[in-house]
Design an enzyme around this catalytic site. Structure first.
Site, PDB file in Angstrom:
ATOM      1  N   SER A  22       0.796  -1.236   0.000  1.00 13.72           N
ATOM      2  CA  SER A  22       0.000   0.000   0.000  1.00 13.72           C
ATOM      3  C   SER A  22       0.826   1.281   0.000  1.00 13.72           C
ATOM      4  CB  SER A  22      -0.947   0.017   1.205  1.00 13.72           C
ATOM      5  OG  SER A  22      -2.024  -0.860   1.003  1.00 13.72           O
TER       6      SER A  22
ATOM      7  N   LYS B 232       0.494   3.323  -3.064  1.00 11.82           N
ATOM      8  CA  LYS B 232      -0.699   4.155  -3.331  1.00 11.82           C
ATOM      9  C   LYS B 232      -0.357   5.642  -3.342  1.00 11.82           C
ATOM     10  CE  LYS B 232      -3.763   0.704  -1.243  1.00 11.82           C
ATOM     11  NZ  LYS B 232      -4.479   0.308  -0.020  1.00 11.82           N
TER      12      LYS B 232
ATOM     13  N   TYR C  85      -3.294  -2.573 -10.732  1.00 14.40           N
ATOM     14  CA  TYR C  85      -3.278  -2.346  -9.279  1.00 14.40           C
ATOM     15  C   TYR C  85      -2.438  -3.402  -8.548  1.00 14.40           C
ATOM     16  CZ  TYR C  85      -4.985  -2.002  -4.473  1.00 14.40           C
ATOM     17  OH  TYR C  85      -5.055  -1.904  -3.113  1.00 14.40           O
TER      18      TYR C  85
ATOM     19  N   TYR D  10      -4.324   3.120   7.694  1.00 11.16           N
ATOM     20  CA  TYR D  10      -5.605   2.419   7.814  1.00 11.16           C
ATOM     21  C   TYR D  10      -6.408   3.007   8.979  1.00 11.16           C
ATOM     22  CZ  TYR D  10      -2.481  -0.654   5.184  1.00 11.16           C
ATOM     23  OH  TYR D  10      -1.559  -1.138   4.300  1.00 11.16           O
TER      24      TYR D  10
ATOM     25  N   VAL E 253       1.171  -3.783   3.978  1.00 11.44           N
ATOM     26  CA  VAL E 253       1.076  -5.074   4.671  1.00 11.44           C
ATOM     27  C   VAL E 253       2.290  -5.981   4.417  1.00 11.44           C
ATOM     28  CG1 VAL E 253      -1.443  -5.043   4.812  1.00 11.44           C
ATOM     29  CG2 VAL E 253      -0.333  -6.167   2.855  1.00 11.44           C
TER      30      VAL E 253
END
Length: 304
Positions: A64, A67, A189, A240, A258
């Site tokens: 992540s 992103k 993605y 998160y 993660v």
């Protein structure tokens, strides 16, 4: 003068002696193969001095953290139009939850949770002729490092097990917030999330977020206004449903993944990356969170 090397050496020792190192993200089979005892930390200051301890040069799946990079590329391509399709509010939910997406008619809460990042992926697929190749080149260019690459095994592993991401993408499509084919967007993605970097490569890549949009070679990739917005989103949404805890304990903007990586920075001062693959129940690196809290406490450097 702060002894960054001394602090990092001490952090590495503390991390190595910690009994509970957290739990590996085994729902992505390829990530389950990583040794939970791994730990690395790397810091670069604004003068481009580097300090490291542990396995700071071992590559891992950044997940992540990518992103932030896809968002940066999308902002560079279409500017403020990005915010018509994705919001900038903290979700308060785990990264892969879908309930808010339905309540808010297909507009993801922010670009750093999975549905938001899938919308950003859709924007890049629409804008780029060769999305995977051009995104990789963008990241290599920021980092000034053409050895950065996708971990294709991780990308395949995610594709085989990414049922929630398929659900999110189809939900977005049903609300008209996905313009391209679901399989095409998710292929991009999954590759984006599979980018493999070391702690030192991450600090090189994220140097521009603490340096007003300029990379280590002083090339400008983002305007000061865009950097301000991205950094604000990292502070409020980068961890998160533990973003508040990270701001409270560490006090830096940043992003976790993660794969056990965390990158964080103090604007105009330093950028730091840690890697420890064992996660806490919220999906953030257990030892990484501990390491960064220790860093800002011992150096007395944070944004607050």
């Amino acid at each position: 003068m702060i002894d960054f090397q001394g602090v990092l050496t001490s952090i590495n020792e503390t991390a190595s002696n910690e009994k509970d190192k957290g739990k590996i993200a085994d729902y992505i089979p390829e990530l389950a193969k990583v040794d939970v005892d791994n730990f690395g930390i790397h810091l670069i200051d604004i003068q481009q001095n580097s300090f490291s301890a542990g396995k700071s040069d071992e590559k891992f799946s950044i997940q992540s953290i990518s992103k932030v990079l896809s968002l940066s590329m999308a902002l560079g391509l279409i500017g403020e139009k990005v915010w018509k399709r994705v919001d900038v509010e903290p979700s308060g939910d785990p990264f892969n939850h879908l309930s808010l997406l339905e309540l808010e008619n297909g507009i993801p809460r922010n670009p750093l949770i999975n549905p938001g990042a899938i919308v950003i992926a859709d924007i890049l697929v629409s804008q780029l002729e060769h999305p995977k190749e051009e995104f990789l080149a963008f990241v290599q260019n920021i980092a000034n490092d053409d050895t950065i690459d996708y971990d294709v095994d991780v990308a395949k592993s995610e594709k085989r097990t990414g049922f929630r991401n398929f659900a999110a993408a189809n939900l977005l499509k049903s609300y008209g917030n996905l313009n391209n084919d679901v399989d095409v967007v998710l292929d991009f993605y999954f590759h984006q999330c599979s980018l493999a970097m070391s702690c030192s490569q991450l600090t090189n890549t994220f140097f521009m977020f603490m340096n007003n949009g300029k990379c280590r070679k002083n090339n400008t990739f983002l305007t000061i206004s865009q950097v301000k917005r991205i950094n604000a989103i990292m502070l409020t949404c980068g961890f998160y449903d533990e973003a508040g805890e990270f701001a409270f304990e560490v006090g830096l903007p940043g992003k976790s993944g993660v794969g056990g990586g965390i990158v964080a920075f103090l604007p105009n001062k330093f950028c730091v990356a840690t890697w420890s693959p064992g996660l806490n129940p919220k999906g953030n690196s257990k030892l990484g969170m501990l390491a960064l809290e220790k860093l800002t406490t011992e150096t007395e450097l944070s944004i607050f």
